[in-house]
Design a protein around this motif. Structure first.
Motif, PDB file in Angstrom:
ATOM      1  N   ALA A  36       0.945  -1.306   0.068  1.00  0.00           N
ATOM      2  CA  ALA A  36      -0.103   0.118  -0.133  1.00  0.00           C
ATOM      3  C   ALA A  36       0.850   1.202  -0.217  1.00  0.00           C
ATOM      4  O   ALA A  36       0.460   2.301  -0.766  1.00  0.00           O
ATOM      5  CB  ALA A  36      -1.020  -0.271   1.256  1.00  0.00           C
ATOM      6  N   LEU A  37       2.020   1.212   0.791  1.00  0.00           N
ATOM      7  CA  LEU A  37       2.818   2.588   0.740  1.00  0.00           C
ATOM      8  C   LEU A  37       3.545   2.555  -0.545  1.00  0.00           C
ATOM      9  O   LEU A  37       3.844   3.811  -0.658  1.00  0.00           O
ATOM     10  CB  LEU A  37       3.792   2.225   2.263  1.00  0.00           C
ATOM     11  N   ASN A  38       3.726   1.375  -1.109  1.00  0.00           N
ATOM     12  CA  ASN A  38       4.743   1.723  -2.205  1.00  0.00           C
ATOM     13  C   ASN A  38       3.660   2.409  -3.495  1.00  0.00           C
ATOM     14  O   ASN A  38       4.316   3.017  -4.065  1.00  0.00           O
ATOM     15  CB  ASN A  38       4.869  -0.090  -2.972  1.00  0.00           C
ATOM     16  N   LEU A  39       2.385   1.941  -3.417  1.00  0.00           N
ATOM     17  CA  LEU A  39       1.436   2.726  -4.213  1.00  0.00           C
ATOM     18  C   LEU A  39       1.495   4.131  -3.885  1.00  0.00           C
ATOM     19  O   LEU A  39       1.531   4.737  -4.877  1.00  0.00           O
ATOM     20  CB  LEU A  39       0.112   1.970  -4.027  1.00  0.00           C
ATOM     21  N   TYR A  40       1.198   4.350  -2.639  1.00  0.00           N
ATOM     22  CA  TYR A  40       1.120   5.740  -2.340  1.00  0.00           C
ATOM     23  C   TYR A  40       2.380   6.511  -2.498  1.00  0.00           C
ATOM     24  O   TYR A  40       2.095   7.628  -2.858  1.00  0.00           O
ATOM     25  CB  TYR A  40       0.971   5.526  -0.837  1.00  0.00           C
ATOM     26  N   CYS A  41       3.636   6.156  -2.469  1.00  0.00           N
ATOM     27  CA  CYS A  41       4.699   6.761  -2.553  1.00  0.00           C
ATOM     28  C   CYS A  41       4.858   7.186  -4.006  1.00  0.00           C
ATOM     29  O   CYS A  41       5.750   8.115  -4.323  1.00  0.00           O
ATOM     30  CB  CYS A  41       5.815   6.306  -1.938  1.00  0.00           C
ATOM     31  N   GLN A  42       4.248   6.560  -5.120  1.00  0.00           N
ATOM     32  CA  GLN A  42       4.283   6.643  -6.399  1.00  0.00           C
ATOM     33  C   GLN A  42       3.653   8.504  -6.755  1.00  0.00           C
ATOM     34  O   GLN A  42       4.083   9.064  -7.535  1.00  0.00           O
ATOM     35  CB  GLN A  42       3.535   5.745  -7.256  1.00  0.00           C
ATOM     36  N   THR A  43       2.796   8.824  -5.953  1.00  0.00           N
ATOM     37  CA  THR A  43       1.916  10.109  -6.042  1.00  0.00           C
ATOM     38  C   THR A  43       2.359  11.082  -4.930  1.00  0.00           C
ATOM     39  O   THR A  43       1.920  12.067  -4.937  1.00  0.00           O
ATOM     40  CB  THR A  43       0.684   9.935  -6.435  1.00  0.00           C
ATOM     41  N   ASN A  44       2.967  10.342  -3.972  1.00  0.00           N
ATOM     42  CA  ASN A  44       2.944  11.273  -2.686  1.00  0.00           C
ATOM     43  C   ASN A  44       4.345  11.131  -1.964  1.00  0.00           C
ATOM     44  O   ASN A  44       4.738  10.054  -1.975  1.00  0.00           O
ATOM     45  CB  ASN A  44       2.035  10.956  -1.665  1.00  0.00           C
ATOM     46  N   PRO A  45       4.966  12.147  -1.284  1.00  0.00           N
ATOM     47  CA  PRO A  45       6.272  11.902  -0.713  1.00  0.00           C
ATOM     48  C   PRO A  45       6.062  11.325   0.784  1.00  0.00           C
ATOM     49  O   PRO A  45       4.905  11.243   1.315  1.00  0.00           O
ATOM     50  CB  PRO A  45       6.560  13.456  -0.148  1.00  0.00           C
ATOM     51  N   VAL A  46       6.946  10.142   0.612  1.00  0.00           N
ATOM     52  CA  VAL A  46       6.848   9.236   1.937  1.00  0.00           C
ATOM     53  C   VAL A  46       8.557   9.281   2.087  1.00  0.00           C
ATOM     54  O   VAL A  46       9.382   9.251   1.579  1.00  0.00           O
ATOM     55  CB  VAL A  46       6.471   7.852   1.456  1.00  0.00           C
ATOM     56  N   PHE A  47       8.663   9.514   3.690  1.00  0.00           N
ATOM     57  CA  PHE A  47      10.009   9.442   4.188  1.00  0.00           C
ATOM     58  C   PHE A  47      10.449   8.248   4.945  1.00  0.00           C
ATOM     59  O   PHE A  47       9.438   7.589   5.612  1.00  0.00           O
ATOM     60  CB  PHE A  47      10.019  10.675   4.972  1.00  0.00           C
ATOM     61  N   GLY A  48      11.749   7.862   4.816  1.00  0.00           N
ATOM     62  CA  GLY A  48      12.278   7.174   5.985  1.00  0.00           C
ATOM     63  C   GLY A  48      12.727   7.879   7.186  1.00  0.00           C
ATOM     64  O   GLY A  48      13.527   8.851   6.883  1.00  0.00           O
ATOM     65  N   TYR A  49      12.819   7.065   8.062  1.00  0.00           N
ATOM     66  CA  TYR A  49      13.474   7.957   9.285  1.00  0.00           C
ATOM     67  C   TYR A  49      14.344   6.949   9.998  1.00  0.00           C
ATOM     68  O   TYR A  49      13.985   5.912  10.391  1.00  0.00           O
ATOM     69  CB  TYR A  49      12.509   8.568  10.312  1.00  0.00           C
ATOM     70  N   ILE A  50      15.857   7.298  10.038  1.00  0.00           N
ATOM     71  CA  ILE A  50      16.758   6.332  10.646  1.00  0.00           C
ATOM     72  C   ILE A  50      16.752   6.374  12.190  1.00  0.00           C
ATOM     73  O   ILE A  50      17.164   7.426  12.940  1.00  0.00           O
ATOM     74  CB  ILE A  50      18.244   6.455   9.871  1.00  0.00           C
ATOM     75  N   PHE A  51      15.990   5.508  13.007  1.00  0.00           N
ATOM     76  CA  PHE A  51      15.766   5.578  14.321  1.00  0.00           C
ATOM     77  C   PHE A  51      16.636   5.369  15.106  1.00  0.00           C
ATOM     78  O   PHE A  51      17.380   4.705  14.779  1.00  0.00           O
ATOM     79  CB  PHE A  51      14.404   4.699  14.569  1.00  0.00           C
ATOM     80  N   GLU A  52      16.391   5.979  16.035  1.00  0.00           N
ATOM     81  CA  GLU A  52      17.613   5.561  17.487  1.00  0.00           C
ATOM     82  C   GLU A  52      16.888   4.726  18.334  1.00  0.00           C
ATOM     83  O   GLU A  52      15.925   5.035  18.843  1.00  0.00           O
ATOM     84  CB  GLU A  52      18.244   6.780  18.378  1.00  0.00           C
ATOM     85  N   GLY A  53      17.796   3.432  18.630  1.00  0.00           N
ATOM     86  CA  GLY A  53      16.930   2.923  19.639  1.00  0.00           C
ATOM     87  C   GLY A  53      17.473   1.308  19.557  1.00  0.00           C
ATOM     88  O   GLY A  53      18.159   1.039  18.702  1.00  0.00           O
ATOM     89  N   GLU A  54      17.359   0.565  20.677  1.00  0.00           N
ATOM     90  CA  GLU A  54      17.700  -0.899  20.462  1.00  0.00           C
ATOM     91  C   GLU A  54      16.520  -1.651  20.044  1.00  0.00           C
ATOM     92  O   GLU A  54      15.418  -1.623  20.410  1.00  0.00           O
ATOM     93  CB  GLU A  54      18.249  -1.443  21.782  1.00  0.00           C
ATOM     94  N   HIS A  55      16.674  -2.477  19.090  1.00  0.00           N
ATOM     95  CA  HIS A  55      15.682  -3.232  18.265  1.00  0.00           C
ATOM     96  C   HIS A  55      15.662  -4.740  18.771  1.00  0.00           C
ATOM     97  O   HIS A  55      16.800  -5.396  18.454  1.00  0.00           O
ATOM     98  CB  HIS A  55      15.793  -2.763  16.962  1.00  0.00           C
ATOM     99  N   PHE A  56      14.429  -5.439  18.970  1.00  0.00           N
ATOM    100  CA  PHE A  56      14.412  -6.589  19.392  1.00  0.00           C
ATOM    101  C   PHE A  56      13.333  -7.286  18.496  1.00  0.00           C
ATOM    102  O   PHE A  56      11.922  -6.700  18.325  1.00  0.00           O
ATOM    103  CB  PHE A  56      13.941  -7.101  20.715  1.00  0.00           C
ATOM    104  N   ASP A  57      13.542  -8.248  17.608  1.00  0.00           N
ATOM    105  CA  ASP A  57      12.322  -9.022  16.962  1.00  0.00           C
ATOM    106  C   ASP A  57      11.782 -10.285  17.911  1.00  0.00           C
ATOM    107  O   ASP A  57      12.092 -11.287  17.846  1.00  0.00           O
ATOM    108  CB  ASP A  57      12.839  -9.416  15.604  1.00  0.00           C
ATOM    109  N   THR A  58      10.761  -9.630  18.391  1.00  0.00           N
ATOM    110  CA  THR A  58      10.416 -10.645  19.552  1.00  0.00           C
ATOM    111  C   THR A  58       9.575 -11.594  19.032  1.00  0.00           C
ATOM    112  O   THR A  58       8.680 -12.668  19.727  1.00  0.00           O
ATOM    113  CB  THR A  58       9.729  -9.782  20.769  1.00  0.00           C
ATOM    114  N   GLY A  59       9.108 -11.676  17.761  1.00  0.00           N
ATOM    115  CA  GLY A  59       8.328 -12.767  17.048  1.00  0.00           C
ATOM    116  C   GLY A  59       8.874 -13.938  16.810  1.00  0.00           C
ATOM    117  O   GLY A  59       8.483 -14.873  16.239  1.00  0.00           O
TER     118      GLY A  59
END
Ligand code: G1P
Length: 302
Positions: free
Chosen positions: A246-269
Protein backbone atom coordinates in the motif's frame (compact mmCIF):
# COMPACT_ATOMS: atom_id res chain seq x y z
CA UNK A 1 -4.17 10.92 30.71
CA UNK A 2 -1.31 12.68 32.46
CA UNK A 3 -0.17 15.84 30.68
CA UNK A 4 2.34 15.25 27.90
CA UNK A 5 5.84 16.63 28.39
CA UNK A 6 7.03 19.56 26.26
CA UNK A 7 9.09 17.24 24.11
CA UNK A 8 6.17 14.89 23.58
CA UNK A 9 3.66 17.60 22.71
CA UNK A 10 6.06 19.15 20.21
CA UNK A 11 5.99 15.87 18.28
CA UNK A 12 2.39 15.00 18.84
CA UNK A 13 0.38 12.43 16.99
CA UNK A 14 -2.80 11.94 18.94
CA UNK A 15 -3.76 8.46 17.75
CA UNK A 16 -1.74 5.25 17.54
CA UNK A 17 -2.98 1.99 16.00
CA UNK A 18 -1.56 -1.24 17.42
CA UNK A 19 -2.41 -4.41 15.46
CA UNK A 20 -2.71 -7.43 17.77
CA UNK A 21 -4.61 -9.87 15.59
CA UNK A 22 -1.71 -12.05 14.41
CA UNK A 23 -1.66 -15.73 15.32
CA UNK A 24 1.87 -15.79 16.77
CA UNK A 25 2.55 -19.24 15.36
CA UNK A 26 6.33 -18.75 15.46
CA UNK A 27 6.09 -18.80 19.27
CA UNK A 28 3.99 -21.97 19.62
CA UNK A 29 3.32 -23.80 21.87
CA UNK A 30 3.65 -20.81 24.27
CA UNK A 31 1.08 -18.84 22.29
CA UNK A 32 -1.61 -21.51 22.03
CA UNK A 33 -3.82 -19.90 24.69
CA UNK A 34 -1.99 -16.58 25.32
CA UNK A 35 -1.57 -13.90 22.69
CA UNK A 36 2.10 -13.32 21.86
CA UNK A 37 1.67 -9.63 22.72
CA UNK A 38 0.74 -10.62 26.27
CA UNK A 39 3.83 -12.76 26.86
CA UNK A 40 6.05 -11.16 29.51
CA UNK A 41 9.25 -9.37 28.57
CA UNK A 42 10.80 -8.53 31.93
CA UNK A 43 8.01 -7.59 34.32
CA UNK A 44 5.55 -6.39 31.68
CA UNK A 45 3.70 -7.92 28.78
CA UNK A 46 5.25 -7.05 25.44
CA UNK A 47 2.18 -5.02 24.49
CA UNK A 48 2.69 -2.61 27.36
CA UNK A 49 5.99 -1.44 25.86
CA UNK A 50 4.11 -0.39 22.71
CA UNK A 51 1.39 1.35 24.72
CA UNK A 52 3.91 3.18 26.90
CA UNK A 53 5.88 4.22 23.80
CA UNK A 54 2.70 5.68 22.27
CA UNK A 55 1.72 7.54 25.44
CA UNK A 56 5.25 8.86 26.02
CA UNK A 57 5.07 10.26 22.47
CA UNK A 58 1.89 12.21 23.28
CA UNK A 59 -0.82 9.79 22.06
CA UNK A 60 -4.14 9.97 23.88
CA UNK A 61 -6.08 7.48 21.78
CA UNK A 62 -4.87 3.93 21.21
CA UNK A 63 -6.71 1.68 18.80
CA UNK A 64 -6.06 -2.05 19.07
CA UNK A 65 -6.97 -4.14 16.06
CA UNK A 66 -7.80 -7.49 17.61
CA UNK A 67 -8.56 -11.01 16.47
CA UNK A 68 -12.32 -11.67 16.40
CA UNK A 69 -13.58 -12.95 19.76
CA UNK A 70 -10.30 -12.15 21.50
CA UNK A 71 -11.11 -10.50 24.81
CA UNK A 72 -7.68 -10.81 26.43
CA UNK A 73 -6.30 -7.46 25.23
CA UNK A 74 -9.41 -5.48 26.21
CA UNK A 75 -9.45 -7.30 29.54
CA UNK A 76 -5.83 -6.34 30.18
CA UNK A 77 -6.61 -2.64 29.63
CA UNK A 78 -9.86 -2.67 31.67
CA UNK A 79 -9.84 -1.85 35.36
CA UNK A 80 -10.12 -4.75 37.79
CA UNK A 81 -11.74 -3.12 40.82
CA UNK A 82 -11.72 -6.37 42.75
CA UNK A 83 -7.95 -6.75 42.36
CA UNK A 84 -7.32 -3.06 43.11
CA UNK A 85 -9.46 -3.37 46.29
CA UNK A 86 -7.62 -6.53 47.33
CA UNK A 87 -4.24 -4.77 46.98
CA UNK A 88 -5.44 -1.68 48.87
CA UNK A 89 -6.79 -3.75 51.76
CA UNK A 90 -3.35 -5.30 52.13
CA UNK A 91 -1.50 -1.97 52.19
CA UNK A 92 -0.34 -2.23 48.57
CA UNK A 93 -1.97 1.04 47.47
CA UNK A 94 0.88 2.04 45.16
CA UNK A 95 0.48 -1.15 43.14
CA UNK A 96 -3.30 -0.61 43.03
CA UNK A 97 -2.75 2.96 41.78
CA UNK A 98 -0.31 1.73 39.14
CA UNK A 99 -2.92 -0.75 37.86
CA UNK A 100 -5.52 2.02 37.74
CA UNK A 101 -3.12 4.30 35.81
CA UNK A 102 -2.45 1.50 33.35
CA UNK A 103 -6.11 1.47 32.34
CA UNK A 104 -6.83 5.21 32.44
CA UNK A 105 -3.68 6.67 30.89
CA UNK A 106 -5.26 6.84 27.40
CA UNK A 107 -8.54 6.18 25.64
CA UNK A 108 -8.40 2.56 24.44
CA UNK A 109 -10.54 1.39 21.52
CA UNK A 110 -10.79 -2.16 20.22
CA UNK A 111 -11.75 -2.99 16.65
CA UNK A 112 -11.91 -6.57 15.37
CA UNK A 113 -10.22 -7.78 12.19
CA UNK A 114 -12.71 -10.39 10.99
CA UNK A 115 -10.20 -12.45 8.94
CA UNK A 116 -6.38 -12.58 9.17
CA UNK A 117 -5.85 -10.80 5.82
CA UNK A 118 -2.55 -9.08 6.57
CA UNK A 119 -1.24 -5.88 8.10
CA UNK A 120 -2.77 -3.47 5.57
CA UNK A 121 -6.20 -5.01 6.14
CA UNK A 122 -5.70 -4.64 9.91
CA UNK A 123 -4.91 -0.92 9.44
CA UNK A 124 -7.98 -0.52 7.22
CA UNK A 125 -10.13 -1.87 10.08
CA UNK A 126 -9.14 1.23 12.10
CA UNK A 127 -10.17 3.71 9.38
CA UNK A 128 -13.31 5.04 11.08
CA UNK A 129 -11.63 5.36 14.48
CA UNK A 130 -8.72 7.40 13.11
CA UNK A 131 -11.29 10.05 12.11
CA UNK A 132 -9.52 11.48 9.07
CA UNK A 133 -6.36 12.45 10.99
CA UNK A 134 -2.74 11.28 10.73
CA UNK A 135 -1.89 8.44 13.08
CA UNK A 136 0.99 6.28 14.25
CA UNK A 137 1.26 2.51 13.86
CA UNK A 138 3.30 0.37 16.25
CA UNK A 139 3.86 -3.33 15.55
CA UNK A 140 4.38 -4.56 19.11
CA UNK A 141 6.60 -7.53 18.28
CA UNK A 142 9.20 -5.08 16.93
CA UNK A 143 10.26 -3.97 20.41
CA UNK A 144 12.32 -0.77 20.30
CA UNK A 145 13.87 0.46 23.53
CA UNK A 146 14.99 4.07 23.36
CA UNK A 147 15.34 7.14 25.58
CA UNK A 148 13.33 9.02 22.97
CA UNK A 149 10.35 6.78 22.08
CA UNK A 150 10.59 5.60 18.50
CA UNK A 151 7.08 6.58 17.38
CA UNK A 152 7.76 10.07 18.81
CA UNK A 153 10.94 10.29 16.71
CA UNK A 154 8.85 9.52 13.62
CA UNK A 155 6.12 11.96 14.68
CA UNK A 156 8.70 14.79 14.92
CA UNK A 157 9.88 13.89 11.43
CA UNK A 158 6.26 13.89 10.18
CA UNK A 159 5.68 17.35 11.60
CA UNK A 160 8.79 18.65 9.83
CA UNK A 161 8.29 16.95 6.46
CA UNK A 162 4.56 16.31 6.23
CA UNK A 163 4.42 12.91 4.53
CA UNK A 164 4.06 9.37 5.87
CA UNK A 165 7.19 8.29 7.74
CA UNK A 166 8.58 4.75 8.06
CA UNK A 167 11.13 3.67 10.69
CA UNK A 168 14.20 2.32 8.96
CA UNK A 169 17.78 1.26 9.53
CA UNK A 170 20.40 -0.73 7.70
CA UNK A 171 20.03 -4.53 7.81
CA UNK A 172 22.35 -7.34 6.71
CA UNK A 173 21.58 -8.64 3.23
CA UNK A 174 20.75 -12.13 4.53
CA UNK A 175 18.05 -10.57 6.77
CA UNK A 176 16.10 -9.10 3.82
CA UNK A 177 13.50 -11.95 3.68
CA UNK A 178 12.35 -10.89 7.18
CA UNK A 179 11.71 -7.22 6.34
CA UNK A 180 10.13 -4.77 4.01
CA UNK A 181 12.95 -2.96 2.17
CA UNK A 182 12.99 0.68 0.99
CA UNK A 183 14.39 2.14 -2.20
CA UNK A 184 15.84 5.52 -1.32
CA UNK A 185 15.91 8.63 -3.49
CA UNK A 186 19.51 9.88 -3.27
CA UNK A 187 18.38 13.45 -3.90
CA UNK A 188 16.20 13.37 -0.74
CA UNK A 189 16.26 15.88 2.13
CA UNK A 190 19.94 15.20 2.85
CA UNK A 191 20.30 18.30 5.03
CA UNK A 192 18.07 16.82 7.70
CA UNK A 193 20.09 14.05 9.29
CA UNK A 194 18.31 10.76 9.66
CA UNK A 195 15.60 11.44 7.04
CA UNK A 196 15.53 9.82 3.63
CA UNK A 197 13.03 10.18 0.79
CA UNK A 198 11.47 6.87 -0.27
CA UNK A 199 11.09 6.11 -3.95
CA UNK A 200 9.50 2.65 -3.63
CA UNK A 201 9.59 -0.43 -1.44
CA UNK A 202 9.22 -4.18 -1.55
CA UNK A 203 8.04 -6.67 1.08
CA UNK A 204 10.47 -9.41 2.20
CA UNK A 205 12.66 -9.78 -0.90
CA UNK A 206 15.11 -12.64 -1.39
CA UNK A 207 18.61 -11.47 -0.35
CA UNK A 208 19.84 -11.31 -3.94
CA UNK A 209 16.78 -9.26 -4.96
CA UNK A 210 16.88 -6.70 -2.12
CA UNK A 211 16.91 -3.28 -3.79
CA UNK A 212 18.76 -1.73 -0.81
CA UNK A 213 19.61 -2.54 2.79
CA UNK A 214 17.18 -0.05 4.35
CA UNK A 215 14.85 -2.35 6.33
CA UNK A 216 11.38 -1.40 7.60
CA UNK A 217 11.13 -1.68 11.38
CA UNK A 218 7.49 -1.82 12.51
CA UNK A 219 6.80 1.90 13.18
CA UNK A 220 4.92 4.19 10.81
CA UNK A 221 3.23 7.58 10.77
CA UNK A 222 0.45 7.40 8.19
CA UNK A 223 -2.14 9.79 6.91
CA UNK A 224 -5.70 9.04 5.76
CA UNK A 225 -4.63 8.77 2.10
CA UNK A 226 -3.20 5.33 2.94
CA UNK A 227 -6.71 3.87 3.23
CA UNK A 228 -7.47 4.53 -0.43
CA UNK A 229 -4.16 2.92 -1.38
CA UNK A 230 -5.05 -0.15 0.72
CA UNK A 231 -8.44 -0.40 -0.99
CA UNK A 232 -6.70 -0.48 -4.38
CA UNK A 233 -4.47 -3.40 -3.36
CA UNK A 234 -4.78 -7.01 -4.40
CA UNK A 235 -3.90 -9.79 -1.99
CA UNK A 236 -0.41 -11.31 -2.32
CA UNK A 237 0.50 -14.99 -2.74
CA UNK A 238 -0.37 -15.69 0.91
CA UNK A 239 -3.82 -14.07 0.49
CA UNK A 240 -2.77 -11.04 2.54
CA UNK A 241 -2.81 -7.29 1.97
CA UNK A 242 0.64 -5.89 2.81
CA UNK A 243 1.13 -2.41 4.22
CA UNK A 244 4.43 -2.25 2.32
CA UNK A 245 2.53 -2.72 -0.95
CA UNK A 246 0.00 0.00 0.00
CA UNK A 247 2.83 2.41 0.87
CA UNK A 248 4.56 1.51 -2.36
CA UNK A 249 1.46 2.56 -4.30
CA UNK A 250 1.08 5.67 -2.17
CA UNK A 251 4.65 6.87 -2.65
CA UNK A 252 4.27 6.85 -6.46
CA UNK A 253 2.18 10.04 -6.13
CA UNK A 254 2.96 11.41 -2.64
CA UNK A 255 6.15 12.08 -0.66
CA UNK A 256 6.98 9.31 1.80
CA UNK A 257 9.99 9.43 4.13
CA UNK A 258 12.15 6.95 5.97
CA UNK A 259 13.49 7.91 9.38
CA UNK A 260 16.67 6.26 10.66
CA UNK A 261 15.54 5.76 14.24
CA UNK A 262 17.58 5.55 17.41
CA UNK A 263 17.07 2.69 19.82
CA UNK A 264 17.70 -0.96 20.46
CA UNK A 265 15.50 -3.23 18.36
CA UNK A 266 14.39 -6.79 19.20
CA UNK A 267 12.32 -8.98 16.88
CA UNK A 268 10.32 -10.65 19.62
CA UNK A 269 8.34 -12.63 17.05
CA UNK A 270 11.15 -15.21 17.04
CA UNK A 271 12.43 -17.20 20.02
CA UNK A 272 15.94 -15.78 19.65
CA UNK A 273 14.77 -12.15 19.54
CA UNK A 274 12.26 -12.77 22.32
CA UNK A 275 14.94 -14.35 24.55
CA UNK A 276 17.34 -11.45 23.93
CA UNK A 277 14.61 -8.95 24.88
CA UNK A 278 13.71 -10.86 28.05
CA UNK A 279 17.34 -11.07 29.15
CA UNK A 280 18.03 -7.43 28.32
CA UNK A 281 15.01 -6.25 30.34
CA UNK A 282 15.70 -8.57 33.28
CA UNK A 283 19.38 -7.56 33.40
CA UNK A 284 18.28 -3.90 33.43
CA UNK A 285 15.90 -4.54 36.35
CA UNK A 286 17.09 -2.66 39.47
CA UNK A 287 16.07 -5.40 41.85
CA UNK A 288 17.14 -8.63 40.21
CA UNK A 289 19.48 -7.39 37.43
CA UNK A 290 22.73 -7.37 39.44
CA UNK A 291 22.14 -10.88 40.86
CA UNK A 292 21.11 -12.21 37.48
CA UNK A 293 24.20 -10.78 35.86
CA UNK A 294 26.33 -12.41 38.52
CA UNK A 295 24.54 -15.71 37.86
CA UNK A 296 25.34 -15.57 34.15
CA UNK A 297 28.87 -14.32 34.77
CA UNK A 298 29.95 -16.78 37.44
CA UNK A 299 27.11 -19.29 37.62
CA UNK A 300 26.79 -22.91 36.68
CA UNK A 301 27.00 -22.27 32.92
CA UNK A 302 30.76 -21.76 33.23
C1 G1P B 1 5.98 -6.52 9.11
C2 G1P B 1 6.05 -5.68 7.83
C3 G1P B 1 7.49 -5.64 7.32
C4 G1P B 1 8.40 -5.13 8.41
C5 G1P B 1 8.28 -6.05 9.63
C6 G1P B 1 9.20 -5.62 10.77
O1 G1P B 1 6.22 -7.87 8.79
O2 G1P B 1 5.18 -6.22 6.86
O3 G1P B 1 7.57 -4.78 6.20
O4 G1P B 1 9.74 -5.11 7.96
O5 G1P B 1 6.90 -6.07 10.09
O6 G1P B 1 8.63 -4.97 11.78
P1 G1P B 1 5.95 -9.07 9.84
O7 G1P B 1 7.19 -9.20 10.65
O8 G1P B 1 4.76 -8.67 10.66
O9 G1P B 1 5.69 -10.26 8.99
Amino acid sequence: MSSASGAASASRINTVVIPVAGRGTRLLPATKAIRKELLPVGRKPLLLYAVEEAIASGAEHIIFVTAPNDRSVSQYFSRDLELEGYLKRRGRSEEAAALERLCTSACFTFVPQEFPRGLADAILCARKETAGKPFGVILPDALILSQHPCIGQLASCYLRHGGPVIATRIIERHEAPGYGVLVIDPSGPGSDLGVVRVRSMVEKPRPECAPSLYGIFGRYILDPGIFDAIERLRTDASEELQLTDALNLYCQTNPVFGYIFEGEHFDTGSWLGYSKAVLECMLADDEIGPTLSQYFGTGRHN
